[in-house]
Scaffold this motif. Structure first.
Motif, mmCIF file in Angstrom:
data_model
loop_
_atom_site.group_PDB
_atom_site.id
_atom_site.type_symbol
_atom_site.label_atom_id
_atom_site.label_comp_id
_atom_site.label_asym_id
_atom_site.label_seq_id
_atom_site.Cartn_x
_atom_site.Cartn_y
_atom_site.Cartn_z
ATOM 1 N N MET A 1 0.834 -1.195 0.000
ATOM 2 C CA MET A 1 0.000 0.000 0.000
ATOM 3 C C MET A 1 0.872 1.249 0.000
ATOM 4 N N PRO A 2 0.334 2.324 -0.517
ATOM 5 C CA PRO A 2 1.102 3.578 -0.548
ATOM 6 C C PRO A 2 1.116 4.280 0.807
ATOM 7 N N ARG A 3 2.059 5.152 0.937
ATOM 8 C CA ARG A 3 2.216 5.939 2.162
ATOM 9 C C ARG A 3 1.540 7.296 2.008
ATOM 10 N N ILE A 4 1.303 7.943 3.148
ATOM 11 C CA ILE A 4 0.873 9.334 3.188
ATOM 12 C C ILE A 4 2.003 10.103 3.860
ATOM 13 N N LEU A 5 2.311 11.264 3.323
ATOM 14 C CA LEU A 5 3.411 12.064 3.830
ATOM 15 C C LEU A 5 2.860 13.403 4.333
ATOM 16 N N ALA A 6 3.403 13.922 5.411
ATOM 17 C CA ALA A 6 2.992 15.226 5.946
ATOM 18 C C ALA A 6 4.178 16.170 5.973
ATOM 19 N N ILE A 7 3.892 17.426 5.662
ATOM 20 C CA ILE A 7 4.926 18.450 5.604
ATOM 21 C C ILE A 7 4.542 19.606 6.515
ATOM 22 N N ASP A 8 5.452 19.949 7.416
ATOM 23 C CA ASP A 8 5.315 21.143 8.245
ATOM 24 C C ASP A 8 6.332 22.133 7.700
ATOM 25 N N TYR A 9 5.897 22.941 6.727
ATOM 26 C CA TYR A 9 6.805 23.848 6.025
ATOM 27 C C TYR A 9 7.027 25.112 6.840
ATOM 28 N N GLY A 10 8.278 25.509 6.937
ATOM 29 C CA GLY A 10 8.628 26.736 7.638
ATOM 30 C C GLY A 10 9.605 27.559 6.825
ATOM 31 N N ILE A 11 9.850 28.757 7.267
ATOM 32 C CA ILE A 11 10.749 29.659 6.542
ATOM 33 C C ILE A 11 12.153 29.063 6.430
ATOM 34 N N LYS A 12 12.661 28.497 7.526
ATOM 35 C CA LYS A 12 14.021 27.942 7.539
ATOM 36 C C LYS A 12 14.051 26.432 7.363
ATOM 37 N N ARG A 13 13.156 25.734 8.070
ATOM 38 C CA ARG A 13 13.179 24.270 8.103
ATOM 39 C C ARG A 13 11.812 23.710 7.757
ATOM 40 N N THR A 14 11.846 22.487 7.235
ATOM 41 C CA THR A 14 10.609 21.776 6.909
ATOM 42 C C THR A 14 10.650 20.408 7.563
ATOM 43 N N GLY A 15 9.678 20.164 8.428
ATOM 44 C CA GLY A 15 9.549 18.856 9.061
ATOM 45 C C GLY A 15 8.758 17.931 8.162
ATOM 46 N N VAL A 16 9.195 16.679 8.100
ATOM 47 C CA VAL A 16 8.547 15.691 7.240
ATOM 48 C C VAL A 16 8.247 14.441 8.058
ATOM 49 N N ALA A 17 7.029 13.937 7.900
ATOM 50 C CA ALA A 17 6.618 12.695 8.555
ATOM 51 C C ALA A 17 5.936 11.823 7.501
ATOM 52 N N VAL A 18 5.901 10.528 7.773
ATOM 53 C CA VAL A 18 5.344 9.592 6.802
ATOM 54 C C VAL A 18 4.645 8.449 7.543
ATOM 55 N N THR A 19 3.661 7.859 6.887
ATOM 56 C CA THR A 19 2.995 6.700 7.470
ATOM 57 C C THR A 19 3.752 5.432 7.110
ATOM 58 N N ASP A 20 3.406 4.366 7.795
ATOM 59 C CA ASP A 20 3.848 3.051 7.372
ATOM 60 C C ASP A 20 3.026 2.680 6.137
ATOM 61 N N GLU A 21 3.333 1.563 5.513
ATOM 62 C CA GLU A 21 2.637 1.171 4.289
ATOM 63 C C GLU A 21 1.166 0.830 4.516
ATOM 64 N N MET A 22 0.796 0.498 5.753
ATOM 65 C CA MET A 22 -0.603 0.202 6.065
ATOM 66 C C MET A 22 -1.385 1.476 6.427
ATOM 67 N N GLN A 23 -0.707 2.608 6.462
ATOM 68 C CA GLN A 23 -1.291 3.909 6.799
ATOM 69 C C GLN A 23 -1.951 3.903 8.175
ATOM 70 N N ILE A 24 -1.252 3.319 9.143
ATOM 71 C CA ILE A 24 -1.763 3.224 10.505
ATOM 72 C C ILE A 24 -0.976 4.125 11.450
ATOM 73 N N ILE A 25 0.343 4.146 11.293
ATOM 74 C CA ILE A 25 1.218 4.849 12.227
ATOM 75 C C ILE A 25 2.009 5.932 11.495
ATOM 76 N N ALA A 26 2.047 7.111 12.105
ATOM 77 C CA ALA A 26 2.862 8.207 11.580
ATOM 78 C C ALA A 26 4.210 8.212 12.295
ATOM 79 N N GLU A 35 14.689 25.436 1.640
ATOM 80 C CA GLU A 35 15.053 25.673 0.238
ATOM 81 C C GLU A 35 15.377 24.369 -0.505
ATOM 82 N N THR A 36 15.594 23.278 0.220
ATOM 83 C CA THR A 36 15.887 21.993 -0.431
ATOM 84 C C THR A 36 14.721 21.006 -0.352
ATOM 85 N N ALA A 37 13.573 21.469 0.146
ATOM 86 C CA ALA A 37 12.443 20.556 0.372
ATOM 87 C C ALA A 37 11.969 19.872 -0.913
#
Length: 138
Positions: A1-26, A35-37
């Motif tokens: 199964m595909p993953r879902i990804l979350a982005i917390d975009y900021g001026i300096k830094r961007t936090g990235v989180a992802v689910t497992d393949e079952m889309q149960i746990i982040a 600038e490299t996001a």
């Protein structure tokens, strides 16, 4: 199964989180310089199957857009240009940074570790994603 990804975009830094393949746990994935996001995501999407990306939408307490909204809107436009086929969903990110900091305290991190802004951003993205998963299950 595909993953879902979350982005917390900021001026300096961007936090990235992802689910497992079952889309149960982040899980926190990383924090990258903002600038490299897009380049980071191009590389990540070439290796992992992601079906949807959540991008935090900053709002004030009264629900109106925050002062950082124009910066994030530009990122969203750049993201959609770089990944036109990717489904994007905007998610209210109010309180995620405060919740991330509280999570760091609750987990027993020392003061020096809690000053790591990159970790706060990664945890905030994880909270954003886990909250989305919980709402999806209801």
């Amino acid at each position: 199964m595909p993953r879902i990804l979350a982005i917390d975009y900021g001026i300096k830094r961007t936090g990235v989180a992802v689910t497992d393949e079952m889309q149960i746990i982040a899980s926190g994935l990383t924090t990258v310089p903002s600038e490299t996001a897009i380049a980071f995501l191009k590389d990540y999407f070439s290796k992992e199957y992601v079906i949807k990306v959540l991008i935090g939408e900053p709002k004030q307490m009264n629900g109106l857009a925050s002062e950082s909204t124009p910066i994030i809107e530009k990122f969203v436009a750049d993201f959609k240009t770089a990944f036109p086929e990717m489904k994007v969903e905007r998610v209210d990110e109010r309180f995620t940074s405060k919740m991330a900091f509280q999570t760091m305290i609750d987990s027993g991190l020392k003061k020096k570790q809690r000053q790591n802004k990159a970790l706060v951003d990664e945890i905030a993205a994880t909270i954003l994603l886990q909250d989305y998963l919980l709402r999806k299950m209801i």
